[in-house]
Design an enzyme around this catalytic site. Structure first.
Site, mmCIF file in Angstrom:
data_model
loop_
_atom_site.group_PDB
_atom_site.id
_atom_site.type_symbol
_atom_site.label_atom_id
_atom_site.label_comp_id
_atom_site.label_asym_id
_atom_site.label_seq_id
_atom_site.Cartn_x
_atom_site.Cartn_y
_atom_site.Cartn_z
ATOM 1 C CB CYS A 55 11.248 -36.893 -9.560
ATOM 2 S SG CYS A 55 11.039 -35.347 -8.641
ATOM 3 N NE ARG A 138 7.154 -33.791 -5.326
ATOM 4 C CZ ARG A 138 7.995 -34.513 -6.046
ATOM 5 N NH1 ARG A 138 7.721 -34.799 -7.296
ATOM 6 N NH2 ARG A 138 9.114 -34.957 -5.538
#
Length: 165
Positions: A55, A138
């Site tokens: 991330c 995601r």
């Protein structure tokens, strides 16, 4: 064989739908979505958790390309189930401690949504029970300047993104 959930329980946004409306706090202040982004293309993306290596590298890549996105009339907005305080602490860590791909002292300037109650994540179908009850998969939504969803991508938490225009 396990029972299948009733599909009528779920209304995930689809290509061609008007982007679902929400109001939320972000790292850049309150937002009314998609109204505050009218007239711009929008990349709305989720990430599973603050302070994770994948991330972090994605955020740095998005930030490194912010000028390129602006040239094509596109705004970036992220989502995490974490609190604003966690997002801001993570941004400080990115700026102060992380060097990646030749980038250092990166300041994240695009807004990241606080979604502790998972309201926005659920609204956009980012919680997938087979992956996690408490973290988003995601996801990426590309929304046109009139607020219509043009692209929907969902993929596992373990799969990173390659951010290139």
């Amino acid at each position: 064989m396990p029972d299948c959930p009733d599909i009528s329980e779920f209304k995930m946004p689809l290509i061609g739908d008007i982007a679902p409306h929400f109001e939320a706090n972000t790292t850049n202040g309150p937002v009314k979505f998609p109204e505050d982004f009218a007239g711009h293309w929008v990349v709305l993306f989720s990430h599973p958790l603050d302070f994770t290596p994948v991330c972090t590298s994605e955020f740095m890549a998005f930030q490194s390309m912010i000028d390129e996105f602006e040239k094509i009339n596109t705004k970036i907005i992220g989502l995490s189930i974490g609190a604003i305080t966690s997002h801001l602490a993570w941004f400080k860590s990115i700026h102060d401690d992380i060097v990646f791909n030749g980038w250092k002292n990166v300041s994240i300037t695009f807004p990241v949504i606080e979604d502790l109650d998972m309201r926005v994540a659920r609204l956009y179908g980012m919680i997938h029970k087979n992956a996690s009850d408490t973290k988003t998969v995601r996801a990426v939504f590309i929304i046109d300047p009139t607020g219509v969803i043009r692209t929907v991508l969902y993929y596992p938490q373990t799969t990173g993104r390659n951010i290139k225009l």
